[in-house]
Design an enzyme around this catalytic site. Sequence first.
Site, short mmCIF file in Angstrom:
data_model
loop_
_atom_site.label_atom_id
_atom_site.label_comp_id
_atom_site.label_asym_id
_atom_site.label_seq_id
_atom_site.Cartn_x
_atom_site.Cartn_y
_atom_site.Cartn_z
N GLU A 37 0.80 -1.23 0.00
CA GLU A 37 0.00 0.00 0.00
C GLU A 37 0.84 1.28 0.00
OE1 GLU A 37 -4.01 -1.49 2.20
OE2 GLU A 37 -2.23 -1.35 3.44
C1 ACM Z 1 -1.85 -5.51 4.09
O1 ACM Z 1 -2.90 -6.03 4.52
N1 ACM Z 1 -1.82 -4.22 3.82
C2 ACM Z 1 -0.63 -6.28 3.87
#
Ligand code: ACM
Length: 554
Positions: free
Chosen positions: A360
Amino acid sequence: MRTRHRTTRPVRTTRPVRSARPVRTARLLGSLLLVAAAGVSSFAAAPAPSGAAEAPLTPLGRIVPAPMKAEAGGAGYEITARTRIRVGSPEERRVGEYLAKVLRPSTGYELPVTTGEGGDGIRLRISAEPENKVLGGEGYRVISTRGSLTITSWSDAGLFHGVQTVRQQLPAAVEKKTKQRGPWRVAGGTIKDMPRYGYRSTMLDVSRHFFTVDQVKHYIDQAALYKMNKLHLHLSDDQGWRIAIDSWPRLATYGGSTQVGGGKGGYYTKAQYKEIVAYAASRHLEVVPEIDMPGHTNAALASYAELNCDGVAPPLYTGTAVGFSSLCVKKDVTYDFVDDVVRELAAMTPGEYLHIGGDEAHSTSHEDFVAFMDKVQPVVAKYGKKVMGWHQLAGAEPAEGAVAQYWGYDRTGAAEREQVVNAARNGTKLVLSPADRSYLDMKYTADTPLGLSWAGLVEVRRSYDWDPGTYLQGVPADAVMGVEAPLWTETLSTSAHLDYMAFPRLPGIAELGWSPAATHDWEQYKGRLAAQAPRWDALGIGFYRSPQVPWPAR
Ligand code: ACM
């Protein structure tokens, strides 16, 4: 390739939960044949060793994870006031003392751990006999007869796993901390067991909410009962930096000073971190520490203004959004920071891996992300560790020997999946933690009071009913190193919360990591799982009583 944005939106009640994949007839038939060929017991109870059966005898092999092979037969062993735990080497003694600590409070017996010779009692043996070596570095045998209960293995890890098997063969009341009525019998016969995968992990997010050393130890004990062998600690994120780093002290003292919702947070001193590592090692779990980079870094950015491209420190963050923070990829100081953190963390981490996150990174350009990973992966190698990263690492250039952790789910795009498949084909090993299967923080149903639902609702069957070996189409089976059950804590702040989300799903992921694919069968599993409930009650684990599982009446 960018990931989907992970959000913490309220439960989507409109989106139907995808039903569990049906068991393919051919696979089921194959499994039955294999089970029969392997001589796995039909779980018929062995005759009671003496007198009337007062406590129910757990049929040999009726445990979680399912053992590779259980052959019931003969009278089993009964632990009595005269039982001794017989050991030889210091390694055997350590496991023997651990077993004695489990058994003494509930049985009320002395259970001396002794090096005295004798063919009776509970015998723990590490030896390099071919019969042990063939079961590998974590396998073991348990042989239960009227005269003795013998656990043998090639290694102390295997002996320890054998002890977990014996615990589960004994009545659930053995887990209680006060004296209980026996008898304390183990069904007769032989178990031969070894894991399918060498990497069986659970992750605890201590960043979104901080958990104390004792809480982490408690969680380690739960994972050990199901033969997991890795504890991934998510030590840093936007909401909190949880590990003392001497060269950048404000990371912990300021960056660790809050958590989701604005509580006081916390961090582990180096001594405390080492205490966790040592405790995990005593339960044969290796700690895999994660410093999430270049995104998920607000706590670090808030602690040191120079880490920001504009030189201005943002405020601490106590919400649950993701994807808004990034280390400044173009600044040299960023790599001084990374070098110091990795060096100090590697120095107190005996395990093989250091997890560098990479998920992310929505506020880092793709070009910067690739450049960052190119610079940071060699730092991990420089300090003697192997790189682990979330599967976005596959969108950069994974280093030789790097491991990517797949956390996609049913709406993960084909291009993103393909990137992971290609990396696996090119030699990158994978640990699988699909978010809509193994994420322990996903709600079970729309009514689950805790947890998130961005990856869907994950009932117990859905969590268990998949095969890591075939889950990602196109990935060579030998590229899969194992599985992980991550427990994110945006909504979880107490051990009771962790218990409720981890149980009963954590044992299912542990079974996927340990048990032969041939034993995979929901109908059979749900019975074995149900039989764990009295054990959880005895251990004080407040679990989710899924209607999918035939729990015994309380
Ligand atoms: C995640 O759940 N952002 C690895």
